[in-house]
Design an enzyme around this catalytic site. Structure first.
Site, mmCIF file in Angstrom:
data_model
loop_
_atom_site.group_PDB
_atom_site.id
_atom_site.type_symbol
_atom_site.label_atom_id
_atom_site.label_comp_id
_atom_site.label_asym_id
_atom_site.label_seq_id
_atom_site.Cartn_x
_atom_site.Cartn_y
_atom_site.Cartn_z
ATOM 1 N N ASP A 1 0.756 -1.286 0.622
ATOM 2 C CA ASP A 1 0.099 -0.484 -0.145
ATOM 3 C C ASP A 1 0.940 1.473 -0.260
ATOM 4 O O ASP A 1 1.368 1.308 1.164
ATOM 5 C CB ASP A 1 -1.242 0.094 1.613
ATOM 6 N N SER B 1 -3.259 14.199 -15.595
ATOM 7 C CA SER B 1 -3.896 14.298 -16.191
ATOM 8 C C SER B 1 -4.365 15.469 -16.571
ATOM 9 O O SER B 1 -4.357 16.659 -16.138
ATOM 10 C CB SER B 1 -4.715 13.411 -15.172
ATOM 11 N N TYR C 1 -10.389 14.305 -8.279
ATOM 12 C CA TYR C 1 -9.762 13.932 -8.906
ATOM 13 C C TYR C 1 -8.731 15.594 -9.485
ATOM 14 O O TYR C 1 -7.061 14.885 -9.066
ATOM 15 C CB TYR C 1 -10.019 12.961 -9.894
ATOM 16 N N GLU D 1 -14.449 1.637 -15.263
ATOM 17 C CA GLU D 1 -13.897 1.977 -17.030
ATOM 18 C C GLU D 1 -14.258 3.131 -17.395
ATOM 19 O O GLU D 1 -14.848 4.243 -16.675
ATOM 20 C CB GLU D 1 -14.697 0.510 -17.661
ATOM 21 N N ALA E 1 -14.321 5.309 -21.083
ATOM 22 C CA ALA E 1 -15.700 5.552 -22.088
ATOM 23 C C ALA E 1 -15.512 4.378 -23.181
ATOM 24 O O ALA E 1 -16.149 3.610 -23.956
ATOM 25 C CB ALA E 1 -15.492 6.971 -22.862
ATOM 26 N N LYS F 1 -20.803 -2.619 -24.066
ATOM 27 C CA LYS F 1 -21.674 -2.028 -24.471
ATOM 28 C C LYS F 1 -22.073 -2.621 -25.645
ATOM 29 O O LYS F 1 -23.306 -3.600 -25.985
ATOM 30 C CB LYS F 1 -22.009 -0.854 -24.065
ATOM 31 N N GLN G 1 -20.500 15.024 -26.964
ATOM 32 C CA GLN G 1 -19.292 15.787 -26.313
ATOM 33 C C GLN G 1 -17.862 15.215 -26.815
ATOM 34 O O GLN G 1 -18.170 14.863 -27.232
ATOM 35 C CB GLN G 1 -19.137 14.990 -24.563
ATOM 36 N N ARG H 1 -13.890 14.467 -26.836
ATOM 37 C CA ARG H 1 -12.815 14.084 -25.967
ATOM 38 C C ARG H 1 -11.713 13.601 -28.128
ATOM 39 O O ARG H 1 -12.174 13.127 -28.461
ATOM 40 C CB ARG H 1 -12.898 12.814 -25.589
ATOM 41 N N ARG I 1 -12.865 18.479 -24.593
ATOM 42 C CA ARG I 1 -11.846 18.746 -24.630
ATOM 43 C C ARG I 1 -9.958 18.294 -25.262
ATOM 44 O O ARG I 1 -10.997 17.033 -26.225
ATOM 45 C CB ARG I 1 -11.194 17.577 -23.183
HETATM 46 P P1 NAD Z 1 -5.068 2.331 -13.481
HETATM 47 O O1 NAD Z 1 -6.454 1.723 -11.885
HETATM 48 O O2 NAD Z 1 -5.234 0.831 -13.673
HETATM 49 O O3 NAD Z 1 -3.365 1.691 -12.486
HETATM 50 C C1 NAD Z 1 -3.820 2.469 -10.790
HETATM 51 C C2 NAD Z 1 -2.897 1.095 -10.790
HETATM 52 O O4 NAD Z 1 -2.961 1.496 -9.079
HETATM 53 C C3 NAD Z 1 -4.142 0.062 -9.723
HETATM 54 O O5 NAD Z 1 -3.751 -0.555 -10.633
HETATM 55 C C4 NAD Z 1 -4.291 0.767 -8.544
HETATM 56 O O6 NAD Z 1 -4.618 -1.067 -8.295
HETATM 57 C C5 NAD Z 1 -3.188 0.898 -7.875
HETATM 58 N N1 NAD Z 1 -3.197 1.642 -6.464
HETATM 59 C C6 NAD Z 1 -4.091 2.111 -5.775
HETATM 60 N N2 NAD Z 1 -4.063 2.482 -5.333
HETATM 61 C C7 NAD Z 1 -2.384 2.284 -4.522
HETATM 62 C C8 NAD Z 1 -1.982 2.102 -3.596
HETATM 63 N N3 NAD Z 1 -2.392 2.390 -2.200
HETATM 64 N N4 NAD Z 1 -0.713 1.633 -3.106
HETATM 65 C C9 NAD Z 1 -0.377 1.348 -4.302
HETATM 66 N N5 NAD Z 1 -0.895 0.717 -5.759
HETATM 67 C C10 NAD Z 1 -2.075 1.769 -5.814
HETATM 68 O O7 NAD Z 1 -5.195 2.988 -13.499
HETATM 69 P P2 NAD Z 1 -4.210 3.768 -15.206
HETATM 70 O O8 NAD Z 1 -5.180 4.234 -16.320
HETATM 71 O O9 NAD Z 1 -3.831 2.414 -15.226
HETATM 72 O O10 NAD Z 1 -3.880 4.930 -15.103
HETATM 73 C C11 NAD Z 1 -2.368 5.636 -14.414
HETATM 74 C C12 NAD Z 1 -2.004 6.863 -13.861
HETATM 75 O O11 NAD Z 1 -2.003 7.004 -14.865
HETATM 76 C C13 NAD Z 1 -2.660 6.687 -12.974
HETATM 77 O O12 NAD Z 1 -1.803 8.030 -12.381
HETATM 78 C C14 NAD Z 1 -3.728 8.127 -13.635
HETATM 79 O O13 NAD Z 1 -4.706 9.199 -12.485
HETATM 80 C C15 NAD Z 1 -3.423 8.872 -14.570
HETATM 81 N N6 NAD Z 1 -4.122 8.904 -16.251
HETATM 82 C C16 NAD Z 1 -4.398 7.888 -16.784
HETATM 83 C C17 NAD Z 1 -4.879 8.081 -17.649
HETATM 84 C C18 NAD Z 1 -5.943 6.959 -18.072
HETATM 85 O O14 NAD Z 1 -6.958 7.757 -19.311
HETATM 86 N N7 NAD Z 1 -6.279 6.042 -18.256
HETATM 87 C C19 NAD Z 1 -5.468 9.396 -17.697
HETATM 88 C C20 NAD Z 1 -4.686 10.404 -17.102
HETATM 89 C C21 NAD Z 1 -4.195 10.153 -16.130
#
Ligand code: NAD
Length: 329
Positions: A57, A121, A152, A194, A196, A203, A223, A225, A289
């Site tokens: 964690d 992000s 967020y 999940e 979009a 779906k 919208q 994106r 966006r």
């Molecule tokens: P994801 O949810 O698949 O991956 C994030 C991982 O972090 C998860 O596996 C989760 O279990 C882990 N996690 C959460 N809390 C934790 C903790 N306390 N200790 C250890 N691990 C922990 O998301 P993703 O899409 O792979 O996104 C990765 C990063 O990119 C994130 O920071 C997200 O905010 C950023 N991001 C993603 C997107 C996108 O479109 N996917 C867009 C903008 C930013």
């Protein structure tokens, strides 16, 4: 900096982008020593065997110290997040990710890590610039004056800022990407987190397999994106980490589509047409966006290379294979 000869740790390696990043870097001959996630290993999207895979964690300082030990470079992709349905209804949980980002930075400083990558992000951008579907693409300076996505986005902007001050005050090198909607196989497609593209693929697949040719769309479908395929994201992530750019950089596609056009593409891939039911009170985020990639193109020569139609077909095929595998025979 070149990643060759560096020992690399990926935080959030059980997640979508983190799992792909570990595989990608290993494939490029980079020495990834460790991948960390809070989820039980059975739930990681990908696991690489040549790496120490740890369940920790990372909101706890002691876990972060363990995680970064022996590393030169830390990619921080760990976050408690999801698509609009999750972030609009779980603002406090999203903000608690500040504990991960704070402790990763503190541990990196304490252990003398050379460089940290932070996954920010497009949700940091000022909401006033995203009110119309006819958007002007967002430039990096549009994050200020600050009025990010509630919950967020505020946490992301704060953590970006913390990276900046750890670099200025403590000399910890930080690189920051502002990801815009990343999609691809081996990510979340159901359960409420999940995004979009995956939700729409799911779906459409459900409608096709059930014979009930209808789809629920969040919002009015107008919208807009842009969506970046995972392969483009991985390449850009490495380039940003290796660069000498100290400011956050957009990393996103600039192929702007409406949600209706995204549904058109998924229908085309599936070979069906569906009746559309618009759920106007569902979480839908900003009206429009897009990513302005002028800066990253000029500074690093990066630009997206995968068309939405092609990336979505791969994502659709993977989600379909997963859904078919779970259908009772
Ligand atoms: P994801 O949810 O698949 O991956 C994030 C991982 O972090 C998860 O596996 C989760 O279990 C882990 N996690 C959460 N809390 C934790 C903790 N306390 N200790 C250890 N691990 C922990 O998301 P993703 O899409 O792979 O996104 C990765 C990063 O990119 C994130 O920071 C997200 O905010 C950023 N991001 C993603 C997107 C996108 O479109 N996917 C867009 C903008 C930013």
């Amino acid at each position: 900096m070149k990643l060759e000869n560096q020992s690399v740790v990926v935080c959030g390696g059980g997640g979508f982008i983190g799992g792909h990043l570990v595989k990608y870097l290993l494939g490029q001959g980079v020495h990834v020593i460790r991948s960390i996630d809070i989820k039980p290993r059975a739930d990681w999207y990908q696991e690489s065997h040549d790496v120490e895979n740890l369940v920790l964690d990372l909101s706890e300082m002691s876990a972060c110290l363990r995680a970064v030990t022996g590393a030169d470079v830390v990619f921080n992709l760990a976050a408690d997040m999801g698509g609009m349905g999750f972030i609009e209804n779980n603002k406090a949980l999203c903000m608690l990710t500040v504990l991960i980002n704070t402790h990763v930075l503190m541990a990196a400083r304490e252990k003398g890590i050379q460089r940290v990558f932070y996954a920010s992000s497009a949700c940091v951008y000022n909401g006033d610039k995203q009110k119309s579907p006819q958007v002007t693409a967002l430039k990096e300076e549009d994050a200020y004056p600050a009025m990010p996505e509630d919950g967020y986005g505020w946490e992301k902007l704060f953590s970006e800022r913390m990276c900046r001050h750890f670099e200025e005050d403590f000399g910890l090198q930080c690189r920051v990407a502002r990801y815009h909607n990343v999609y691809g196989p081996l990510g979340t497609y159901d359960g409420g987190r999940e995004k979009a593209p995956a939700a729409i693929c799911r779906k459409v697949i459900q409608a096709k397999s059930s014979g009930k040719h209808e789809i629920e769309i969040w919002g009015d479908g107008h919208q807009t994106r842009s969506f970046m395929y995972i392969d483009d994201c991985l390449k850009g992530t490495r380039m940003i980490l290796e660069s000498e750019i100290h400011e956050p950089l957009n990393l996103g596609s600039n192929e702007l589509v409406t949600i209706n056009q995204l549904v058109d593409l998924a229908e085309e891939i599936a070979g069906i047409k569906l009746k559309r039911n618009y759920k106007l009170d569902a979480p839908k985020g900003v009206n429009g966006r897009n990513s302005d990639n002028a800066k990253i193109k000029k500074l690093l020569g990066w630009e997206p290379s995968i068309r939405l139609r092609d990336g979505l077909a791969k994502t659709y095929a993977w989600i379909e294979s997963q859904m078919m595998a779970t259908v009772p025979k």
